[in-house]
Design an enzyme around this catalytic site. Structure first.
Site, mmCIF file in Angstrom:
data_model
loop_
_atom_site.group_PDB
_atom_site.id
_atom_site.type_symbol
_atom_site.label_atom_id
_atom_site.label_comp_id
_atom_site.label_asym_id
_atom_site.label_seq_id
_atom_site.Cartn_x
_atom_site.Cartn_y
_atom_site.Cartn_z
ATOM 1 N N ASP A 8 0.850 -1.205 0.000
ATOM 2 C CA ASP A 8 0.000 0.000 0.000
ATOM 3 C C ASP A 8 0.886 1.255 0.000
ATOM 4 O OD1 ASP A 8 0.943 -0.509 2.616
ATOM 5 O OD2 ASP A 8 -0.768 0.511 3.543
ATOM 6 N N HIS A 238 9.889 -0.199 8.538
ATOM 7 C CA HIS A 238 8.983 -1.342 8.739
ATOM 8 C C HIS A 238 8.988 -2.311 7.547
ATOM 9 C CE1 HIS A 238 7.319 0.905 12.112
ATOM 10 N NE2 HIS A 238 7.040 1.910 11.310
#
Ligand SMILES: [Ca+2]
Length: 310
Positions: A8, A238
């Site tokens: 995303d 991340h």
């Protein structure tokens, strides 16, 4: 190594794609997109822009879910910018998404090469949950699945307990964690300790080329948000850390095999990832275990991340 990426983008998604695209022994066989850091329309356009930037324009990109399975979507514009990529302007994409959905593309690729395609999932897990609905045998048709998500022994980020990818679709995450994939979970426990710090960012700023320069601009925006979190000029890597662990599992220096569940009903704890960490876990638990990464070699990973952008 053949990899399907579900993402995303998202600044750290962009870094994860850059990392994979730079690995000589990795072929990205498809990219699925999902709402999360922005709407799925925006994350799809961003993915198409990124594959152009990284010189992998021939990789099929399939638009995925526009919303979670149950709850309404929420976006992360303060973290990733209005355009999802730190408000950095980029050329229009050269290609369009394929006609299939992200879940359909993943299922077709997995059926065509059973056991050979690994999955990197760095957004909400909605597409994977939908793919499981299309093909219940999916856990045996794909190779390894590495998920960036969750916070087991660390605080959450969107709520005190929940990490964004899980909180964005707790029901989908629960379906995926229960499905019996060969699944490695790269949670905030380790990603919040894998930072692009001032020294690293300064070194990135010395690199030539569109890939490095654009990445530096993405990260400038990201650091602007993260500096308040860390109290210094730094941001957490991340999604790229999950890509690093997929490509080189030895970067995960410690991990444990545990069942992990997602809290779906808590008033304050919805989206919490719960692992059975007791010394004597329940003997009658039939839940499949996942590999929860508990320590990583952050120094080595950040060196490799810089090499990927070089
Ligand atoms: Ca992401």
């Amino acid at each position: 190594m053949r990899v399907f990426v579900d993402c995303d983008p998202g600044i750290d998604d962009a870094m994860a794609l850059a990392y994979l695209a730079a690995q000589p022994d990795v072929e990205i066989v498809g990219v699925g997109t999902v709402y999360g850091n922005n709407s799925v329309d925006v994350t799809t356009t961003n993915t198409l822009r990124l594959i152009d930037l990284y010189g992998i324009t021939d990789v099929p990109v399939a638009a995925g879910a526009a919303r979670p399975l149950v709850q309404p979507p929420s976006l992360a514009e303060s973290v990733h910018g209005r355009n999802g990529l730190g408000d950095v302007e980029m050329p229009d994409p050269k290609t369009e998404p394929v006609a299939e959905s992200a879940a359909e593309l993943l299922v077709r690729l997995a059926r065509s090469a059973p056991g050979e395609i690994d999955v990197l999932a760095v957004g909400p897990l909605t597409n994977l949950a939908i793919a499981l609905g299309l093909e219940p045998e999916l856990p045996r048709l794909v190779g390894r699945v590495v998920v960036m998500g969750g916070a087991v022994r660390a605080p959450g980020n969107v709520t005190p307990w929940a990490e964004a990818n899980i909180a964005n679709d707790p029901e989908a995450a629960e379906v995926v964690l229960a499905a019996g994939f060969d699944l490695t979970l790269v949670a905030l426990d380790v990603t919040m300790r894998t930072l692009a710090d001032a020294v690293w960012l300064d070194e990135l700023a010395t690199l030539e080329g569109d890939r490095a320069r654009t990445s530096a601009r993405f990260l400038d925006f990201y650091v602007g948000w993260y500096s308040d979190v860390f109290g210094e000029r730094a941001c957490a890597m991340h999604d790229p850390l999950a890509a690093g662990v997929l490509v080189n599992p030895a970067l995960a220096t410690e991990s444990i095999e545990v069942p992990v569940r997602v809290e779906l009903r808590g008033e304050y704890t919805r989206g919490l990832t719960i692992a059975d960490l007791r010394p004597r876990p329940a003997q009658d638990d039939t839940r499949p275990t996942v590999r929860l990464v508990t320590e990583v070699d952050s120094v080595e990973f950040m060196k490799r991340m810089l090499d990927a952008l070089r």
